[in-house]
Design a protein around this motif. Structure first.
Motif, PDB file in Angstrom:
ATOM      1  N   GLY A  42       0.832  -1.187   0.000  1.00 43.75           N
ATOM      2  CA  GLY A  42       0.000   0.000   0.000  1.00 43.75           C
ATOM      3  C   GLY A  42       0.867   1.237   0.000  1.00 43.75           C
ATOM      4  N   VAL A  43       0.332   2.343  -0.524  1.00 43.05           N
ATOM      5  CA  VAL A  43       1.049   3.617  -0.557  1.00 43.05           C
ATOM      6  C   VAL A  43       0.155   4.668   0.089  1.00 43.05           C
ATOM      7  CG1 VAL A  43       2.237   5.307  -1.996  1.00 43.05           C
ATOM      8  CG2 VAL A  43       2.149   2.904  -2.716  1.00 43.05           C
ATOM      9  N   VAL A  44       0.666   5.277   1.171  1.00 45.13           N
ATOM     10  CA  VAL A  44      -0.120   6.265   1.921  1.00 45.13           C
ATOM     11  C   VAL A  44       0.759   7.468   2.252  1.00 45.13           C
ATOM     12  CG1 VAL A  44      -1.784   4.654   2.931  1.00 45.13           C
ATOM     13  CG2 VAL A  44       0.407   5.040   4.071  1.00 45.13           C
ATOM     14  N   PRO A  45       0.192   8.679   2.247  1.00 44.55           N
ATOM     15  CA  PRO A  45       0.970   9.867   2.645  1.00 44.55           C
ATOM     16  C   PRO A  45       1.168   9.878   4.150  1.00 44.55           C
ATOM     17  CG  PRO A  45      -1.314  10.468   2.249  1.00 44.55           C
ATOM     18  CD  PRO A  45      -1.194   9.016   1.884  1.00 44.55           C
ATOM     19  N   VAL A  46       2.331  10.374   4.597  1.00 43.53           N
ATOM     20  CA  VAL A  46       2.575  10.429   6.037  1.00 43.53           C
ATOM     21  C   VAL A  46       2.938  11.830   6.520  1.00 43.53           C
ATOM     22  CG1 VAL A  46       5.031   9.806   5.926  1.00 43.53           C
ATOM     23  CG2 VAL A  46       3.695   9.233   7.969  1.00 43.53           C
ATOM     24  N   GLU A  47       3.548  12.658   5.669  1.00 42.53           N
ATOM     25  CA  GLU A  47       3.851  14.021   6.098  1.00 42.53           C
ATOM     26  C   GLU A  47       4.119  14.910   4.909  1.00 42.53           C
ATOM     27  OE1 GLU A  47       7.842  14.773   7.805  1.00 42.53           O
ATOM     28  OE2 GLU A  47       8.133  12.619   7.638  1.00 42.53           O
ATOM     29  N   ASN A  48       3.795  16.200   5.081  1.00 40.96           N
ATOM     30  CA  ASN A  48       4.083  17.218   4.091  1.00 40.96           C
ATOM     31  C   ASN A  48       5.005  18.259   4.713  1.00 40.96           C
ATOM     32  OD1 ASN A  48       3.147  20.141   2.969  1.00 40.96           O
ATOM     33  ND2 ASN A  48       3.176  18.629   1.328  1.00 40.96           N
ATOM     34  N   SER A  49       5.939  18.763   3.928  1.00 38.53           N
ATOM     35  CA  SER A  49       6.954  19.667   4.470  1.00 38.53           C
ATOM     36  C   SER A  49       6.379  20.983   4.961  1.00 38.53           C
ATOM     37  CB  SER A  49       8.025  19.943   3.407  1.00 38.53           C
ATOM     38  OG  SER A  49       7.432  20.509   2.245  1.00 38.53           O
ATOM     39  N   THR A  50       5.198  21.377   4.460  1.00 34.60           N
ATOM     40  CA  THR A  50       4.611  22.632   4.903  1.00 34.60           C
ATOM     41  C   THR A  50       3.370  22.442   5.776  1.00 34.60           C
ATOM     42  OG1 THR A  50       3.301  22.819   2.876  1.00 34.60           O
ATOM     43  CG2 THR A  50       5.459  23.871   2.891  1.00 34.60           C
ATOM     44  N   GLU A  51       2.631  21.351   5.555  1.00 40.21           N
ATOM     45  CA  GLU A  51       1.384  21.149   6.292  1.00 40.21           C
ATOM     46  C   GLU A  51       1.515  20.177   7.467  1.00 40.21           C
ATOM     47  OE1 GLU A  51      -1.580  22.858   5.629  1.00 40.21           O
ATOM     48  OE2 GLU A  51      -0.122  23.983   4.458  1.00 40.21           O
ATOM     49  N   GLY A  52       2.651  19.464   7.565  1.00 35.49           N
ATOM     50  CA  GLY A  52       2.876  18.596   8.716  1.00 35.49           C
ATOM     51  C   GLY A  52       2.423  17.170   8.486  1.00 35.49           C
TER      52      GLY A  52
END
Length: 372
Positions: free
Chosen positions: A149-159
């Motif tokens: 599976g592929v899931v987002p874990v963090e964004n450099s600006t939104e956390g």
């Protein structure tokens, strides 16, 4: 005389161009033969694995990371190292698909950055399936309907993406890899909309936040409407008048939209990190990262007790996040990323001390640092 020289030079150029094209044709044939030989070799590897174990796992994250890093180290140009590695990623993806294509579930719908991350990691020959929620991606892999599976874990600006962290609290799945994707937002329109007529802009709430200053400067009077994904924004714009979407290149191609403006994100280094989840532990690749979740007893100095062994054993911690525990009021669990593999002696020594101090520790996985 000058006309004669000009004609002579032109003839030389024609001869040189023809020779270069012949050389390219010869090289193409050699490349074709070598790729075919590599594919046949990959098939032989698969047959050997199946003879030893009918349930053999063909995709090896640590092996692919090693190959890609080696290609980038050996590359001498003129193509950049990352571009060369992407070419080899597709060759490996196609070779793997000869025996058993990787099945990957991702947070959908189609056209999202998560799909882009899945294809970047597994290559275009992988079979990728969009799902509407992060917890459904976890369930798909747990049930065996998808290998990964592929899931987002963090964004450099939104956390941090809290839904992903929370999903790890109730699963036995492991992290098998990571993908870091540079996020570029574009203002997209369909054939029904003119630049000076945009009165409504659709996008995901995070994308609207990441482009707020640009929107304030260029479209201060346009209504901003948050939708479930950037791909959904692009889908709406395809058939509506006087509307635009903020989305990426994949959504633009999927829905046939025009780039009105490119790279409108306020922070030029905006990037999102995605995790690859699966059912298998990953052996060391030589450059790895480990993630864990630890529950601490509610007492003074608990966080210091948790972190001190990492410092003393020279383990470089790269991220610390806390989430409320589901098993007690005002108790917290901590998500920690650090450099190194859980099989390394110094990491094992630090983890042994952490286990003695924490109420519970669970290794979420050791995996190769993202190469591309």
């Amino acid at each position: 005389m000058s006309d004669h020289l000009s004609s002579h030079d032109k003839n030389n150029q024609d001869v040189d161009l023809g020779a270069l094209r012949d050389r390219i044709d010869t090289l193409d044939q050699q490349i074709l033969d070598l790729i075919s030989e590599r594919a046949a070799c990959a098939q032989q590897v698969a047959h050997v694995k199946l003879a030893e174990d009918p349930e053999a796992v063909f995709y090896r994250p640590e092996r692919e990371a090693q190959v890609l890093k080696r290609i980038m180290a050996l590359n001498q140009g003129p193509l950049p190292g990352e571009e060369m590695a992407r070419l080899f990623r597709e060759i490996m993806s196609a070779c793997l698909a000869l025996e058993k294509p990787v099945r990957a579930a991702y947070l959908g719908p189609e056209g999202t950055f998560t799909q882009q991350a899945a294809l970047k990691h597994f290559g275009d020959s992988a079979v990728c399936k969009p799902l509407p929620a992060i917890d459904e991606v976890f369930r798909e892999v747990e049930a065996g309907a998808a290998n990964y599976g592929v899931v987002p874990v963090e964004n450099s600006t939104e956390g941090v993406v809290n839904h992903t962290l929370d999903s790890f609290m109730d699963t036995s799945l492991r992290i098998c890899g990571e993908v870091v994707l540079r996020i570029h937002h574009h203002l997209l329109v369909g054939s029904n909309t003119r630049r000076d007529k945009v009165s409504r802009i659709y996008s995901h709430s995070q994308s609207l936040a990441q482009c707020r200053k640009w929107l304030d400067a260029h479209y201060p009077h346009a209504e901003r409407v948050a939708v479930s994904s950037n791909a959904e924004a692009a889908r709406r714009v395809k058939s509506e008048w006087h509307t635009a979407a903020i989305a990426g290149d994949m959504a633009a191609r999927l829905y046939g939209l025009e780039h009105l403006e490119e790279k409108i994100e306020d922070m030029p280094d905006n990037s999102t990190r995605f995790l690859i989840i699966g059912n298998h532990d990953v052996p060391p690749s030589g450059e790895d990262k480990t993630s864990l979740v630890a529950a601490m007893r509610n007492q003074p100095g608990a966080l210091h007790d948790l972190l001190e062994p990492f410092h003393r054993h020279h383990v470089d911690m790269t991220r610390l996040e806390s989430r409320p525990s589901r098993h007690g009021l005002w108790n917290y669990v901590f998500f920690i990323d650090f450099k190194g593999h859980q099989e390394e002696p110094r990491v094992q020594a630090a983890l042994e001390e952490v286990r003695q101090r924490a109420a519970d520790v669970r290794i979420l996985g050791s995996y190769p640092v993202g190469v591309l």
